[in-house]
Design a protein around this motif. Structure first.
Motif, PDB file in Angstrom:
ATOM      1  N   ASP A  58       3.363  -0.076  12.351  1.00 18.53           N
ATOM      2  CA  ASP A  58       4.249  -1.360  12.214  1.00 18.53           C
ATOM      3  C   ASP A  58       3.395  -2.401  11.437  1.00 18.53           C
ATOM      4  N   ARG A  59       4.130  -3.306  10.793  1.00 18.49           N
ATOM      5  CA  ARG A  59       3.601  -4.485  10.178  1.00 18.49           C
ATOM      6  C   ARG A  59       4.484  -5.710  10.936  1.00 18.49           C
ATOM      7  N   VAL A  60       3.802  -6.404  11.470  1.00 17.28           N
ATOM      8  CA  VAL A  60       4.587  -7.677  11.957  1.00 17.28           C
ATOM      9  C   VAL A  60       4.383  -8.831  11.293  1.00 17.28           C
ATOM     10  N   THR A  61       5.262  -9.479  10.528  1.00 20.01           N
ATOM     11  CA  THR A  61       5.204 -10.746   9.591  1.00 20.01           C
ATOM     12  C   THR A  61       5.536 -11.711  10.182  1.00 20.01           C
ATOM     13  N   TYR A  62       4.783 -12.943  10.122  1.00 26.51           N
ATOM     14  CA  TYR A  62       4.740 -14.249  10.946  1.00 26.51           C
ATOM     15  C   TYR A  62       5.088 -15.104   9.803  1.00 26.51           C
ATOM     16  N   PRO A  63       6.408 -15.508   9.305  1.00 29.43           N
ATOM     17  CA  PRO A  63       6.377 -16.268   8.415  1.00 29.43           C
ATOM     18  C   PRO A  63       6.229 -18.115   8.615  1.00 29.43           C
ATOM     19  N   GLY A  64       5.670 -18.574   7.646  1.00 29.77           N
ATOM     20  CA  GLY A  64       5.443 -20.053   7.829  1.00 29.77           C
ATOM     21  C   GLY A  64       3.856 -19.978   8.399  1.00 29.77           C
ATOM     22  N   HIS A  65       3.389 -18.660   8.838  1.00 32.77           N
ATOM     23  CA  HIS A  65       1.893 -18.830   9.454  1.00 32.77           C
ATOM     24  C   HIS A  65       1.000 -17.941   8.586  1.00 32.77           C
ATOM     25  N   ASP A  66       1.396 -17.330   7.500  1.00 35.99           N
ATOM     26  CA  ASP A  66       0.501 -16.726   6.406  1.00 35.99           C
ATOM     27  C   ASP A  66      -0.237 -15.341   7.474  1.00 35.99           C
ATOM     28  N   ARG A  67       0.353 -14.751   8.272  1.00 32.86           N
ATOM     29  CA  ARG A  67       0.021 -13.792   8.980  1.00 32.86           C
ATOM     30  C   ARG A  67       0.629 -12.417   8.991  1.00 32.86           C
ATOM     31  N   VAL A  68       0.071 -11.437   9.119  1.00 26.49           N
ATOM     32  CA  VAL A  68       0.603 -10.053   9.282  1.00 26.49           C
ATOM     33  C   VAL A  68      -0.263  -9.432  10.239  1.00 26.49           C
ATOM     34  N   LEU A  69       0.224  -8.535  11.254  1.00 22.94           N
ATOM     35  CA  LEU A  69      -0.257  -7.907  12.189  1.00 22.94           C
ATOM     36  C   LEU A  69      -0.033  -6.555  11.879  1.00 22.94           C
ATOM     37  N   HIS A  70      -1.084  -5.726  11.556  1.00 25.90           N
ATOM     38  CA  HIS A  70      -0.844  -4.198  11.330  1.00 25.90           C
ATOM     39  C   HIS A  70      -1.234  -3.507  12.719  1.00 25.90           C
ATOM     40  N   VAL A  71      -0.219  -2.527  13.068  1.00 24.77           N
ATOM     41  CA  VAL A  71      -0.467  -2.039  14.386  1.00 24.77           C
ATOM     42  C   VAL A  71      -0.340  -0.495  13.880  1.00 24.77           C
ATOM     43  N   THR A  72      -1.480   0.273  14.680  1.00 22.52           N
ATOM     44  CA  THR A  72      -1.492   1.590  14.674  1.00 22.52           C
ATOM     45  C   THR A  72      -1.255   1.910  15.915  1.00 22.52           C
ATOM     46  N   ARG A  73      -0.087   2.609  16.613  1.00 17.95           N
ATOM     47  CA  ARG A  73       0.169   2.896  18.010  1.00 17.95           C
ATOM     48  C   ARG A  73      -0.928   4.016  18.579  1.00 17.95           C
ATOM     49  N   ALA A  74      -0.870   4.879  17.663  1.00 17.36           N
ATOM     50  CA  ALA A  74      -1.858   6.199  18.441  1.00 17.36           C
ATOM     51  C   ALA A  74      -3.455   5.650  18.721  1.00 17.36           C
ATOM     52  N   THR A  75      -3.815   4.835  18.177  1.00 13.85           N
ATOM     53  CA  THR A  75      -5.342   4.122  18.226  1.00 13.85           C
ATOM     54  C   THR A  75      -5.274   3.091  19.026  1.00 13.85           C
ATOM     55  N   GLY A  76      -4.231   2.271  18.992  1.00  7.55           N
ATOM     56  CA  GLY A  76      -4.333   1.009  19.788  1.00  7.55           C
ATOM     57  C   GLY A  76      -4.722  -0.114  18.621  1.00  7.55           C
ATOM     58  N   GLU A  77      -4.964   0.393  17.487  1.00  6.72           N
ATOM     59  CA  GLU A  77      -5.591  -0.678  16.561  1.00  6.72           C
ATOM     60  C   GLU A  77      -4.668  -1.719  16.217  1.00  6.72           C
ATOM     61  N   ARG A  78      -5.118  -2.970  16.036  1.00  7.20           N
ATOM     62  CA  ARG A  78      -4.408  -4.185  15.646  1.00  7.20           C
ATOM     63  C   ARG A  78      -5.416  -4.879  14.648  1.00  7.20           C
ATOM     64  N   ILE A  79      -4.790  -5.238  13.570  1.00  3.99           N
ATOM     65  CA  ILE A  79      -5.515  -5.606  12.297  1.00  3.99           C
ATOM     66  C   ILE A  79      -4.805  -6.752  11.789  1.00  3.99           C
ATOM     67  N   TRP A  80      -5.191  -8.013  11.894  1.00  3.93           N
ATOM     68  CA  TRP A  80      -4.622  -9.151  11.155  1.00  3.93           C
ATOM     69  C   TRP A  80      -5.010  -9.611   9.707  1.00  3.93           C
ATOM     70  N   THR A  81      -4.052  -9.829   8.972  1.00 10.27           N
ATOM     71  CA  THR A  81      -4.588 -10.303   7.680  1.00 10.27           C
ATOM     72  C   THR A  81      -3.626 -11.173   7.258  1.00 10.27           C
ATOM     73  N   ASP A  82      -3.761 -11.689   6.005  1.00  8.29           N
ATOM     74  CA  ASP A  82      -2.850 -12.667   5.430  1.00  8.29           C
ATOM     75  C   ASP A  82      -1.820 -11.671   4.644  1.00  8.29           C
ATOM     76  N   PRO A  83      -1.016 -12.585   3.944  1.00  8.11           N
ATOM     77  CA  PRO A  83       0.230 -11.401   3.151  1.00  8.11           C
ATOM     78  C   PRO A  83      -0.504 -10.776   2.127  1.00  8.11           C
ATOM     79  N   ALA A  84      -1.497 -11.213   1.632  1.00  8.59           N
ATOM     80  CA  ALA A  84      -2.212 -10.240   0.550  1.00  8.59           C
ATOM     81  C   ALA A  84      -2.899  -9.146   1.049  1.00  8.59           C
ATOM     82  N   GLY A  85      -3.245  -9.029   2.387  1.00  4.61           N
ATOM     83  CA  GLY A  85      -4.185  -8.132   2.677  1.00  4.61           C
ATOM     84  C   GLY A  85      -5.559  -8.664   3.209  1.00  4.61           C
ATOM     85  N   GLN A  86      -5.814  -9.755   2.985  1.00  4.22           N
ATOM     86  CA  GLN A  86      -7.274 -10.314   3.290  1.00  4.22           C
ATOM     87  C   GLN A  86      -7.589 -10.586   4.693  1.00  4.22           C
ATOM     88  N   PRO A  87      -8.304 -10.235   5.231  1.00  2.27           N
ATOM     89  CA  PRO A  87      -8.679 -10.460   6.888  1.00  2.27           C
ATOM     90  C   PRO A  87      -8.332 -12.044   7.305  1.00  2.27           C
TER      91      PRO A  87
END
Length: 153
Positions: free
Chosen positions: A117-146
């Motif tokens: 899943d990708r969880v987008t936070y409008p107005g905060h320039d953040r996207v949370l990328h979630v991979t459920r099988a591994t529990g991985e949670r990676i935060w990026t800006d909308p362009a995909g930068q850390p």
């Protein structure tokens, strides 16, 4: 078939970026993996989250007690017991609940659990990328930068 009530269910509680909360984790207590269901208890002045929307997961809330204010995009709606709000995956409108009343509010949250899943936070320039099988949670800006997290992961 496991049966749970408020005395046996797993709980989560704390004070986060949106204020104090408590959650009664019914689906997790039962070992469910395809959807999540929990009762969230918000004291006055707290919010459910930072406004967000999911690319792959549907969500629904059903108010059990108290009053919460649904903020969805530019719209505010009071939700009282017996009212529900639904949020379809992929609809790019941020939502959150706030308890603006002087009493605790309780509501049931139900959501699908997508493999990714990708969880987008409008107005905060953040996207949370979630991979459920591994529990991985990676935060990026909308362009995909850390980017730094909005919540304590």
């Amino acid at each position: 078939m496991p049966v749970h009530d408020e005395t046996t269910v797993r709980r989560d509680a704390g004070t986060g970026a949106c204020g104090p909360y408590e959650a009664l984790l019914f689906s997790d207590s039962g070992g469910l993996t395809q959807f999540g269901a929990f009762v969230e208890i918000l004291p006055p002045g707290s919010a459910s989250s930072i406004a967000h929307w999911h690319s792959e997961e549907d969500e629904m809330v059903f108010v059990l007690a108290g009053t919460v204010t649904l903020l969805e995009g530019d719209t505010e709606t009071a939700l009282t017991p017996g009212k529900a709000a639904t949020f379809k995956a992929g609809v790019p409108v941020g939502h959150r609940l706030e308890n603006r009343s002087d009493a605790p509010a309780r509501y049931l949250v139900i959501g699908t659990r997508a493999a990714q899943d990708r969880v987008t936070y409008p107005g905060h320039d953040r996207v949370l990328h979630v991979t459920r099988a591994t529990g991985e949670r990676i935060w990026t800006d909308p362009a995909g930068q850390p980017a730094t997290p909005l919540y304590d992961d």
